[in-house]
Design a protein around this motif. Sequence first.
Motif, PDB file in Angstrom:
ATOM      1  N   ILE A   1       0.837  -1.205   0.000  1.00 40.96           N
ATOM      2  CA  ILE A   1       0.000   0.000   0.000  1.00 40.96           C
ATOM      3  C   ILE A   1       0.870   1.254   0.000  1.00 40.96           C
ATOM      4  O   ILE A   1       0.648   2.203  -0.772  1.00 40.96           O
ATOM      5  CB  ILE A   1      -0.938   0.004   1.216  1.00 40.96           C
ATOM      6  N   SER A   2       1.885   1.266   0.860  1.00 38.35           N
ATOM      7  CA  SER A   2       2.721   2.458   1.019  1.00 38.35           C
ATOM      8  C   SER A   2       3.581   2.725  -0.209  1.00 38.35           C
ATOM      9  O   SER A   2       3.739   3.882  -0.630  1.00 38.35           O
ATOM     10  CB  SER A   2       3.609   2.302   2.258  1.00 38.35           C
ATOM     11  N   TYR A   3       4.118   1.661  -0.807  1.00 36.18           N
ATOM     12  CA  TYR A   3       4.972   1.872  -1.969  1.00 36.18           C
ATOM     13  C   TYR A   3       4.151   2.312  -3.183  1.00 36.18           C
ATOM     14  O   TYR A   3       4.608   3.128  -3.990  1.00 36.18           O
ATOM     15  CB  TYR A   3       5.779   0.620  -2.301  1.00 36.18           C
ATOM     16  N   ALA A   4       2.934   1.788  -3.309  1.00 34.89           N
ATOM     17  CA  ALA A   4       2.056   2.249  -4.392  1.00 34.89           C
ATOM     18  C   ALA A   4       1.756   3.734  -4.223  1.00 34.89           C
ATOM     19  O   ALA A   4       1.746   4.496  -5.203  1.00 34.89           O
ATOM     20  CB  ALA A   4       0.767   1.436  -4.398  1.00 34.89           C
ATOM     21  N   TYR A   5       1.530   4.171  -2.982  1.00 32.99           N
ATOM     22  CA  TYR A   5       1.288   5.597  -2.722  1.00 32.99           C
ATOM     23  C   TYR A   5       2.500   6.428  -3.127  1.00 32.99           C
ATOM     24  O   TYR A   5       2.370   7.468  -3.788  1.00 32.99           O
ATOM     25  CB  TYR A   5       0.966   5.811  -1.234  1.00 32.99           C
ATOM     26  N   LEU A   6       3.690   5.969  -2.740  1.00 33.93           N
ATOM     27  CA  LEU A   6       4.909   6.705  -3.070  1.00 33.93           C
ATOM     28  C   LEU A   6       5.111   6.802  -4.581  1.00 33.93           C
ATOM     29  O   LEU A   6       5.417   7.874  -5.115  1.00 33.93           O
ATOM     30  CB  LEU A   6       6.115   6.031  -2.418  1.00 33.93           C
ATOM     31  N   LYS A   7       4.937   5.692  -5.279  1.00 35.60           N
ATOM     32  CA  LYS A   7       5.149   5.689  -6.730  1.00 35.60           C
ATOM     33  C   LYS A   7       4.153   6.618  -7.427  1.00 35.60           C
ATOM     34  O   LYS A   7       4.511   7.323  -8.384  1.00 35.60           O
ATOM     35  CB  LYS A   7       5.027   4.266  -7.278  1.00 35.60           C
ATOM     36  N   ASN A   8       2.923   6.636  -6.973  1.00 34.26           N
ATOM     37  CA  ASN A   8       1.938   7.541  -7.563  1.00 34.26           C
ATOM     38  C   ASN A   8       2.285   8.999  -7.286  1.00 34.26           C
ATOM     39  O   ASN A   8       1.989   9.879  -8.096  1.00 34.26           O
ATOM     40  CB  ASN A   8       0.535   7.238  -7.022  1.00 34.26           C
ATOM     41  N   ALA A   9       2.934   9.246  -6.134  1.00 34.36           N
ATOM     42  CA  ALA A   9       3.296  10.622  -5.775  1.00 34.36           C
ATOM     43  C   ALA A   9       4.457  11.156  -6.614  1.00 34.36           C
ATOM     44  O   ALA A   9       4.545  12.368  -6.858  1.00 34.36           O
ATOM     45  CB  ALA A   9       3.648  10.692  -4.286  1.00 34.36           C
ATOM     46  N   ILE A  10       5.352  10.264  -7.070  1.00 32.87           N
ATOM     47  CA  ILE A  10       6.543  10.741  -7.789  1.00 32.87           C
ATOM     48  C   ILE A  10       6.463  10.496  -9.285  1.00 32.87           C
ATOM     49  O   ILE A  10       7.359  10.906 -10.020  1.00 32.87           O
ATOM     50  CB  ILE A  10       7.825  10.093  -7.214  1.00 32.87           C
ATOM     51  N   THR A  11       5.419   9.814  -9.764  1.00 33.71           N
ATOM     52  CA  THR A  11       5.237   9.604 -11.203  1.00 33.71           C
ATOM     53  C   THR A  11       3.820  10.008 -11.580  1.00 33.71           C
ATOM     54  O   THR A  11       2.909   9.922 -10.763  1.00 33.71           O
ATOM     55  CB  THR A  11       5.470   8.142 -11.613  1.00 33.71           C
ATOM     56  N   GLY A  12       3.633  10.413 -12.809  1.00 32.62           N
ATOM     57  CA  GLY A  12       2.300  10.848 -13.218  1.00 32.62           C
ATOM     58  C   GLY A  12       1.758  10.137 -14.432  1.00 32.62           C
ATOM     59  O   GLY A  12       0.612  10.357 -14.832  1.00 32.62           O
ATOM     60  N   THR A  13       2.557   9.276 -15.038  1.00 35.28           N
ATOM     61  CA  THR A  13       2.141   8.658 -16.301  1.00 35.28           C
ATOM     62  C   THR A  13       1.520   7.285 -16.108  1.00 35.28           C
ATOM     63  O   THR A  13       0.905   6.758 -17.031  1.00 35.28           O
ATOM     64  CB  THR A  13       3.344   8.521 -17.247  1.00 35.28           C
TER      65      THR A  13
ATOM     66  N   ILE B   1      12.783   0.226   4.408  1.00 36.16           N
ATOM     67  CA  ILE B   1      13.331   0.621   3.107  1.00 36.16           C
ATOM     68  C   ILE B   1      12.415   1.643   2.443  1.00 36.16           C
ATOM     69  O   ILE B   1      12.877   2.661   1.892  1.00 36.16           O
ATOM     70  CB  ILE B   1      13.498  -0.610   2.189  1.00 36.16           C
ATOM     71  N   ILE B   2      11.125   1.402   2.514  1.00 33.02           N
ATOM     72  CA  ILE B   2      10.181   2.316   1.868  1.00 33.02           C
ATOM     73  C   ILE B   2      10.167   3.659   2.591  1.00 33.02           C
ATOM     74  O   ILE B   2      10.059   4.721   1.949  1.00 33.02           O
ATOM     75  CB  ILE B   2       8.783   1.669   1.816  1.00 33.02           C
ATOM     76  N   TYR B   3      10.311   3.644   3.906  1.00 30.34           N
ATOM     77  CA  TYR B   3      10.445   4.900   4.656  1.00 30.34           C
ATOM     78  C   TYR B   3      11.650   5.685   4.145  1.00 30.34           C
ATOM     79  O   TYR B   3      11.577   6.915   3.924  1.00 30.34           O
ATOM     80  CB  TYR B   3      10.587   4.597   6.147  1.00 30.34           C
ATOM     81  N   GLN B   4      12.777   4.993   3.919  1.00 30.37           N
ATOM     82  CA  GLN B   4      13.959   5.668   3.376  1.00 30.37           C
ATOM     83  C   GLN B   4      13.675   6.268   1.999  1.00 30.37           C
ATOM     84  O   GLN B   4      14.123   7.374   1.683  1.00 30.37           O
ATOM     85  CB  GLN B   4      15.114   4.673   3.262  1.00 30.37           C
ATOM     86  N   MET B   5      12.908   5.548   1.190  1.00 28.64           N
ATOM     87  CA  MET B   5      12.623   6.018  -0.170  1.00 28.64           C
ATOM     88  C   MET B   5      11.705   7.245  -0.164  1.00 28.64           C
ATOM     89  O   MET B   5      11.799   8.113  -1.033  1.00 28.64           O
ATOM     90  CB  MET B   5      12.022   4.880  -1.003  1.00 28.64           C
ATOM     91  N   PHE B   6      10.804   7.329   0.810  1.00 27.97           N
ATOM     92  CA  PHE B   6      10.023   8.559   0.982  1.00 27.97           C
ATOM     93  C   PHE B   6      10.951   9.733   1.251  1.00 27.97           C
ATOM     94  O   PHE B   6      10.797  10.821   0.665  1.00 27.97           O
ATOM     95  CB  PHE B   6       9.039   8.400   2.152  1.00 27.97           C
ATOM     96  N   GLN B   7      11.918   9.506   2.136  1.00 31.87           N
ATOM     97  CA  GLN B   7      12.850  10.583   2.473  1.00 31.87           C
ATOM     98  C   GLN B   7      13.729  10.960   1.282  1.00 31.87           C
ATOM     99  O   GLN B   7      13.950  12.147   1.009  1.00 31.87           O
ATOM    100  CB  GLN B   7      13.718  10.151   3.659  1.00 31.87           C
TER     101      GLN B   7
ATOM    102  N   VAL C   1       9.174  13.134  -0.314  1.00 35.62           N
ATOM    103  CA  VAL C   1       7.715  13.055  -0.345  1.00 35.62           C
ATOM    104  C   VAL C   1       7.206  12.997   1.092  1.00 35.62           C
ATOM    105  O   VAL C   1       7.637  12.159   1.883  1.00 35.62           O
ATOM    106  CB  VAL C   1       7.250  11.811  -1.128  1.00 35.62           C
ATOM    107  N   GLU C   2       6.287  13.901   1.418  1.00 35.24           N
ATOM    108  CA  GLU C   2       5.720  13.921   2.763  1.00 35.24           C
ATOM    109  C   GLU C   2       4.904  12.654   3.009  1.00 35.24           C
ATOM    110  O   GLU C   2       4.144  12.209   2.151  1.00 35.24           O
ATOM    111  CB  GLU C   2       4.829  15.158   2.926  1.00 35.24           C
ATOM    112  N   ILE C   3       5.071  12.071   4.199  1.00 37.15           N
ATOM    113  CA  ILE C   3       4.377  10.834   4.529  1.00 37.15           C
ATOM    114  C   ILE C   3       3.077  11.173   5.244  1.00 37.15           C
ATOM    115  O   ILE C   3       3.099  11.744   6.339  1.00 37.15           O
ATOM    116  CB  ILE C   3       5.235   9.930   5.432  1.00 37.15           C
ATOM    117  N   PRO C   4       1.923  10.833   4.667  1.00 37.60           N
ATOM    118  CA  PRO C   4       0.653  11.076   5.352  1.00 37.60           C
ATOM    119  C   PRO C   4       0.569  10.274   6.649  1.00 37.60           C
ATOM    120  O   PRO C   4       1.232   9.243   6.807  1.00 37.60           O
ATOM    121  CB  PRO C   4      -0.404  10.595   4.343  1.00 37.60           C
ATOM    122  N   LYS C   5      -0.261  10.722   7.554  1.00 30.66           N
ATOM    123  CA  LYS C   5      -0.409  10.081   8.860  1.00 30.66           C
ATOM    124  C   LYS C   5      -0.772   8.604   8.706  1.00 30.66           C
ATOM    125  O   LYS C   5      -0.206   7.748   9.396  1.00 30.66           O
ATOM    126  CB  LYS C   5      -1.483  10.815   9.663  1.00 30.66           C
TER     127      LYS C   5
END
Length: 549
Positions: A24-36, A361-367, A371-375
Amino acid sequence: MEKKKEIIVIGHKNPDTDSICSAISYAYLKNAITGTKQYVPRRCGEVSKETAYVLDQFGIEAPEYIKDVRTQVQDIELRTTAGISGGISIRKAYTTMKAEKAFTLPVVSEENHLQGLITIGDIAASDMDVYDNRIVSKAATPYQNIVDTLDGTVLCGDISGCFTGGKVTIAANSPDLMQEYISAGDLVIMGNRFESQFFAVETGVSCIVLCTHNQVNETIMQRAREKGTVIISSPYDSYTVARLINQSMPVEYFMTKEKLLTFHMDDYANDVKEVMSKTRHRYFPVVGEDDRYLGLISKRNFLDSNHKQVILVDHNEKSQAVDGIEFADILEIIDHHRLGSLETVNPVFFRNQPLGCTGTIIYQMFQENQVEIPKEIAGLLCAAILSDTLMFRSPTCTPLDEAAGKALAEIAGIEIQPFAEAMFSAGADLASRTDEEIFYQDYKAFTVGDVNFGVGQLSSMNAQDLRNIQQRLEPFMEELLKKENKDMIMILLTNILEESSTLLFKGPRAKEILSAAYGDHFDGDTIYLPGVVSRKKQLIPDLISAIRQ
C-alpha cells in the motif's frame, strides 16, 4: 482522457503485515513521484487478523485480492465491433462488414445479449448455396428487409410483418399459365401487365414486387388493400430483383447460434490461445455478465498484447510470489530477505537491504524522494516495522529499523508499546479461525538444493495461547503433509516477551535436518529454540546451512 497504465504492487503469498502495508505504502509513493502510470496495491492471500487490525486503525481498505498475474482478456484491446440485430438482412450485414473491414459480426438482442455470430463465410454460403423457392419465407424475411434490399417503394400494404407463407416466383406468362405455379401466400416478381397483376392479387399472394419502377392502377391498388397484399415497386429489372431477393433474408437464419465459443474478461491469455489454436475461426466474442456482448478478440490481438507489469515487495522467491509471475513483467523488487529464485527477462530495479523490515526501506525512499508521509501511511509503515521486528526485539532489527519506527510513530500519532501490544493481541486472537487459516497466515515456501519445505510463523505475548495453538496444529499438520509436496513443513511459535520459540515440525527429513542445525533436543515433533525469534535471520539460515552440510 487516456487511461493510465496500471502497475500492480504486491507482496508474497500468505501475506503478513509488512507485505500488505509495504504494498500500500509503496504504491502511494510511486503515484506521488510519477504521473504517467497508475500504481495499485494488491494481495495474493488472506489478510491476517493482525493486519486487519492495523488497516482498521488507520482507515485503510485491504488491497484487492488477485490470484494470478498472467495476462487476461481484459488486458488486451478488444475489437469493439458493434452488435447487429438478428433481423437485419444479409445484404445490410455484408455492407456493414465492408464498411468496418470485419469478417465477423456479433448478433445481439436489444439488451445486448449475444445471440449468434454471422461471418463472411456464412454470407457467401447464403448466396452460393442452392436453395428452393421457399427459402425466403422459411427464413421469415421481414418485408422491410425486402424493401431496403430492393431499394423499393411501398405502394400498398403493411410491411411491419414478415413473408412467411409461400414461395418466390416470377410471373412472366399470361394469367392462364400463371395459375399453374402461383398460389396464395406467394411473393410474385412481375412487370406492368394489368391482367397478371390483377390475377396475383385475386389469387391472394402475400407480396407483389414490380420491376423497373412499374406502378399499378387504382383498381388493383384498392383490391390489394382489401386483400392485404403488399405491393413494392423496385427500380431494378426482374433478373436483378430475383438475384437480390435472397439477400433480404435475416442474418439470424444463417448465423451460428449453437455451441458458441466465447471468452470472458477474466480468462487467461494462455488458455484462450490454446483454445483458439484448435479452431479455424478468425474472431471470437467476449461476453460479460449474463452473456452481454463486449467485443471481439482474434489471434492477432495476442501479438500486440502486453504482460501485466508488477512490482514485488517483501520477497524475491518464486515459490512465494503470486501465481503466474513468470508470465508478468517484473519492474522492481523491494525486499530485505536473502536472494531467492526469481528470474527476470529484463534488468529491473532491485533494492535489497539487510534490514528488519521492507517498511524501513520504503520509509527511506520517501525521504530520498522528499515526499511527505501522510499520517495513515506512516501508521502502516510503523506497524510493519513493529510486526517484523517484534517491537524491536528481533535480531533482524537494526538501528535504522528502530529509528524509522519511532519517527513514523510520531507522524502517525501513536504510542509504540500499547499499539504493538494491541496489534499482537489481535493477531493472536485465533479462536474464530480454522487450523488452515492459522497455519497459513504467515507461511513461506523455500527450496534449497533438492529439499522443498515450508515454514509458518505465529507470534504472541501469551504463552498459553501458543500452547493451545500447538495442540490444534499437530493433527492438522499430519494431514497437511500427506497433501503437500514437501519434504517437511514447520511452524515457528514465537513468544515475544520471552524472546524464544517452539518449532513444530512434520516430515520425513525434518529431524535429520533439525538435528544437524540444533542437536537432538526433540520433544516429540517439537524442538525448543531459546533466543530464536526470527524466521528470516535465524531459523532459515540455520536450516540452509544444515541442508548443505
